[in-house]
Design a protein around this motif. Sequence first.
Motif, PDB file in Angstrom:
ATOM      1  N   LEU A  93      68.514  60.455   7.215  1.00 43.57           N
ATOM      2  CA  LEU A  93      68.797  61.136   8.425  1.00 43.57           C
ATOM      3  C   LEU A  93      68.565  62.515   8.164  1.00 43.57           C
ATOM      4  N   GLU A  94      68.980  63.169   6.985  1.00 44.44           N
ATOM      5  CA  GLU A  94      68.733  64.616   6.545  1.00 44.44           C
ATOM      6  C   GLU A  94      67.269  64.823   6.683  1.00 44.44           C
ATOM      7  N   GLY A  95      66.496  63.945   6.060  1.00 41.63           N
ATOM      8  CA  GLY A  95      64.929  64.111   5.916  1.00 41.63           C
ATOM      9  C   GLY A  95      64.338  63.998   7.387  1.00 41.63           C
ATOM     10  N   HIS A  96      64.811  63.257   8.107  1.00 41.72           N
ATOM     11  CA  HIS A  96      64.521  63.009   9.740  1.00 41.72           C
ATOM     12  C   HIS A  96      64.614  64.259  10.433  1.00 41.72           C
ATOM     13  N   LEU A  97      65.973  65.148  10.325  1.00 41.03           N
ATOM     14  CA  LEU A  97      66.097  66.367  10.888  1.00 41.03           C
ATOM     15  C   LEU A  97      65.169  67.396  10.446  1.00 41.03           C
ATOM     16  N   SER A  98      64.799  67.368   9.259  1.00 39.62           N
ATOM     17  CA  SER A  98      64.075  68.393   8.851  1.00 39.62           C
ATOM     18  C   SER A  98      62.549  68.219   9.264  1.00 39.62           C
ATOM     19  N   THR A  99      62.118  67.001   9.217  1.00 32.72           N
ATOM     20  CA  THR A  99      60.597  66.482   9.631  1.00 32.72           C
ATOM     21  C   THR A  99      60.790  66.957  11.311  1.00 32.72           C
ATOM     22  N   ARG A 100      61.666  66.526  11.979  1.00 31.92           N
ATOM     23  CA  ARG A 100      61.545  66.824  13.626  1.00 31.92           C
ATOM     24  C   ARG A 100      61.588  68.450  13.828  1.00 31.92           C
TER      25      ARG A 100
END
Length: 255
Positions: A175-182
């Motif tokens: 989820l933290e990676g998704h946040l950075s990607t978005r």
Amino acid sequence: MAKASEKAPRTSVWLESKAHRRSGGGGQPSGLDRARIVEVTVRLLDAEGLAKFSMRRLAGELNVTAMSVYWYVDTKDDLLELALDDVMGEMRLPDPDAGEDWRDQVRALAREYRTLLVRHPWVSALVGVFLNIGPNNLAFSRTVQRVVRRTGLPARRLTSTISAVFQFVYGYGTLEGHLSTRAAAGGMTVDEYFQQALSTVTAAPQAADVMQESQEIMAARGGDTVAEMLERDFEFALELLIAGIEAMVARERED
């Protein structure tokens, strides 16, 4: 009986000596080898994500033909499995025989795994897709098992303990990676993206009650940046898990 046209199920690039053949030579492009191909694959996956990755895109980045790439790997899946194991090697693994407290070693492993998932957001989509029996993944798995054995829990409880800790880390890091990607996709910092998303959701009437309570919880948590908030949440959740392990060890001793 299976039909001759049916493809056998995919196993792993690390089986049947596939991982070590075609290491170079044979009139192939100068400076091109499997290590170079995997290195550029990782760089493209980090920059553009898994959905945009293709063998044609990779070949263009390497300035070779797609057929030249296939000299070193049979399929795109084989290459992705090689890339997955390659980045697994970035984790700094504690030595289970070093005499350190198991709690500190569990913390170290959890933090390293989280960092990997955030640094390479595409990794979470591939974990579980492949057999993951490359040398770096096996080294990680072996270290995790040996550290968790040192908790004092009986063997029948070890897989559950490993799942509790590292599936938590997997979910958190994903989820933290998704946040950075978005955020990056929108040309914003994580803090900018978070504030924009928070404002948008807060303005939605159906979310008003939930958001009011959430804002109270977030204010109590503290932290001036998203990174600080995420760090505090991760560390406290990790401590809850370690405390849970300690409690279960004590319970097992009482029984």
